[in-house]
Design a protein around this motif. Structure first.
Motif, PDB file in Angstrom:
ATOM      1  N   VAL A   1      33.427  30.004  42.853  1.00  0.00           N
ATOM      2  CA  VAL A   1      34.709  29.128  43.107  1.00  0.00           C
ATOM      3  C   VAL A   1      34.323  28.014  41.952  1.00  0.00           C
ATOM      4  O   VAL A   1      35.525  27.776  41.491  1.00  0.00           O
ATOM      5  N   ARG A   2      33.406  27.154  42.065  1.00  0.00           N
ATOM      6  CA  ARG A   2      33.202  26.099  41.306  1.00  0.00           C
ATOM      7  C   ARG A   2      33.386  26.370  39.898  1.00  0.00           C
ATOM      8  O   ARG A   2      33.923  25.845  38.955  1.00  0.00           O
TER       9      ARG A   2
ATOM     10  N   LEU B   1      37.946  42.487  42.140  1.00  0.00           N
ATOM     11  CA  LEU B   1      36.799  42.136  42.900  1.00  0.00           C
ATOM     12  C   LEU B   1      35.547  42.502  42.341  1.00  0.00           C
ATOM     13  O   LEU B   1      34.507  42.041  42.593  1.00  0.00           O
ATOM     14  N   VAL B   2      35.584  43.542  41.269  1.00  0.00           N
ATOM     15  CA  VAL B   2      34.425  43.914  40.546  1.00  0.00           C
ATOM     16  C   VAL B   2      34.859  44.013  39.106  1.00  0.00           C
ATOM     17  O   VAL B   2      35.798  44.467  38.785  1.00  0.00           O
ATOM     18  N   ALA B   3      33.673  43.766  38.457  1.00  0.00           N
ATOM     19  CA  ALA B   3      33.828  43.869  36.961  1.00  0.00           C
ATOM     20  C   ALA B   3      32.893  44.800  36.438  1.00  0.00           C
ATOM     21  O   ALA B   3      32.089  44.972  36.967  1.00  0.00           O
ATOM     22  N   SER B   4      33.310  45.529  35.374  1.00  0.00           N
ATOM     23  CA  SER B   4      32.473  46.655  35.039  1.00  0.00           C
ATOM     24  C   SER B   4      32.163  46.227  33.620  1.00  0.00           C
ATOM     25  O   SER B   4      32.875  45.868  32.510  1.00  0.00           O
TER      26      SER B   4
ATOM     27  N   HIS C   1      28.469  47.634  37.239  1.00  0.00           N
ATOM     28  CA  HIS C   1      29.475  47.014  38.006  1.00  0.00           C
ATOM     29  C   HIS C   1      29.058  45.922  38.965  1.00  0.00           C
ATOM     30  O   HIS C   1      27.732  46.086  39.613  1.00  0.00           O
ATOM     31  N   ARG C   2      29.718  44.809  39.104  1.00  0.00           N
ATOM     32  CA  ARG C   2      29.192  43.771  39.816  1.00  0.00           C
ATOM     33  C   ARG C   2      30.353  42.934  40.265  1.00  0.00           C
ATOM     34  O   ARG C   2      31.399  42.797  39.492  1.00  0.00           O
ATOM     35  N   ARG C   3      30.339  42.285  41.227  1.00  0.00           N
ATOM     36  CA  ARG C   3      31.318  41.182  41.921  1.00  0.00           C
ATOM     37  C   ARG C   3      31.619  40.330  41.066  1.00  0.00           C
ATOM     38  O   ARG C   3      30.926  39.842  40.407  1.00  0.00           O
ATOM     39  N   THR C   4      33.074  40.131  40.945  1.00  0.00           N
ATOM     40  CA  THR C   4      33.610  38.909  40.147  1.00  0.00           C
ATOM     41  C   THR C   4      33.487  37.808  40.906  1.00  0.00           C
ATOM     42  O   THR C   4      33.361  37.613  42.203  1.00  0.00           O
TER      43      THR C   4
ATOM     44  N   ALA D   1      34.033  35.056  46.067  1.00  0.00           N
ATOM     45  CA  ALA D   1      34.726  34.091  47.105  1.00  0.00           C
ATOM     46  C   ALA D   1      35.211  34.957  48.355  1.00  0.00           C
ATOM     47  O   ALA D   1      35.246  34.454  49.405  1.00  0.00           O
ATOM     48  N   MET D   2      35.749  36.321  48.384  1.00  0.00           N
ATOM     49  CA  MET D   2      36.266  37.093  49.169  1.00  0.00           C
ATOM     50  C   MET D   2      35.037  37.120  50.174  1.00  0.00           C
ATOM     51  O   MET D   2      35.198  37.030  51.702  1.00  0.00           O
TER      52      MET D   2
END
Length: 329
Positions: free
Chosen positions: A164-165, A303-306, A315-318, A323-324
């Motif tokens: 978030v920051r 929510l996920v970036a590839s 694949h990993r969390r964005t 934040a979610m």
């Protein structure tokens, strides 16, 4: 009375001067402090109820001797903000602290201690090899019994805060992000200014940069590292920490599952590390085509970036995914 500040001076317009890190040592030190002063750490009561009885008393007392219930504790316990922690590696680092650094930090503890505690610290100074081994063993013991069981939940909160920051920097700039860290932190003429109780200091971060480290356990305020060889560091309370942060991971998975569906919730929770589609399928016991479909839905939702890595796609969390997960915690 004159106000006291630590000013971390940065190079103008140098976006690389600030980076984020995670400090397992800082979390452990404030976990010890929370148990010494539980009335001042209400957000940790749930964690304390679950873990207090599991922590070996003798090992806890070794760390409590150095950390105490307030004030200074040795910088060498917190000076390695990192993204990946192996507890054994951190314990090995503590065993290998150089003599000069050990003596400087322990002397600071000595002059702030009295009575039987002072005598115990003095013995550590006189037997540094034995003391380093004792501290490393205590660190590993308290970590494994008190922090390791909740590290997954704790790390998710830290990563969500950083995500978030980082997004706030991209949207509004460094100054706006800094202003939102804590009411004791401000952006002033190219410097990060932290209001202090006891002393004032100007720290030139040009060339070294400043590390910003969120904390769940240290949610009572801001703390700074300013003296070499430590890199200039500001620890601040992570956002979104509530009294239920240490709840069982199964409860978190259930809450996300109600929103996303169980399979996608599991994939998102496990996506703090990059994994291939085949690894996702194996870990979730799904067919490859099904795992690929869920990843596509999560990616389309942001929510996920590839990203391609040679012949593989990882694949990993964005930041939004972080934040979610953090919000659910």
């Amino acid at each position: 009375m004159d106000r006291k500040f630590v000013d971390f001076q940065l190079a103008p317009d140098d976006l690389t001067a600030i980076r984020f890190g995670i400090s397992p040592g800082h979390e452990l030190c404030h976990a010890v402090r929370a148990m010494l002063r539980p009335d001042e750490y209400p957000l940790q009561w749930g964690w304390m109820r679950a873990t207090r009885g599991a922590i070996p008393r003798d090992d806890f007392e070794v760390l409590a001797l150095l950390i105490r219930d307030e004030g200074y504790f040795p910088d060498f316990l917190t000076t390695t903000p990192t993204w990946e922690l192996t507890p054994e590696a951190e314990a090995a680092r503590l065993r290998d602290i150089d003599d000069e650094r050990f003596e400087v930090d322990m002397t600071k503890v000595l002059v702030r201690t009295d009575g039987s505690r002072r005598a115990a610290v003095q013995r550590m100074l006189e037997q540094p090899d034995r003391a380093r081994a004792m501290i490393a063993e205590a660190w590993l013991s308290v970590w494994n019994s008190g922090i390791a069981p909740v590290w997954t939940q704790l790390e998710r909160l830290l990563r969500a805060d950083i995500a978030v920051r980082s997004r706030r920097i991209a949207e509004s700039g460094i100054g706006a992000m800094i202003q939102g860290l804590h009411d004791r932190v401000a952006w002033s003429d190219g410097a990060v200014r932290v209001t202090m109780r006891i002393w004032s200091e100007v720290v030139d971060c040009r060339g070294s940069g400043l590390v910003l480290v969120p904390s769940v356990m240290g949610a009572t305020g801001c703390f700074v590292l300013t003296e070499p060889p430590a890199q200039p560091t500001l620890f601040y309370p992570a956002q979104g920490v509530t009294a239920t942060w240490a709840r069982d991971p199964a409860d978190v998975a259930s809450a996300l599952g109600a929103l996303l569906g169980p399979a996608r919730a599991r994939i998102l929770l496990d996506a703090h590390e990059p994994r291939t589609t085949s690894q996702v399928a194996r870990d979730t016991a799904l067919a490859l085509s099904t795992a690929s479909h869920h990843l596509t839905v999560l990616r389309d939702a942001g929510l996920v970036a590839s990203a391609r890595d040679g012949a593989r796609v990882l694949h990993r969390r964005t930041p939004l995914g972080e934040a979610m997960v953090g919000a659910v915690l």
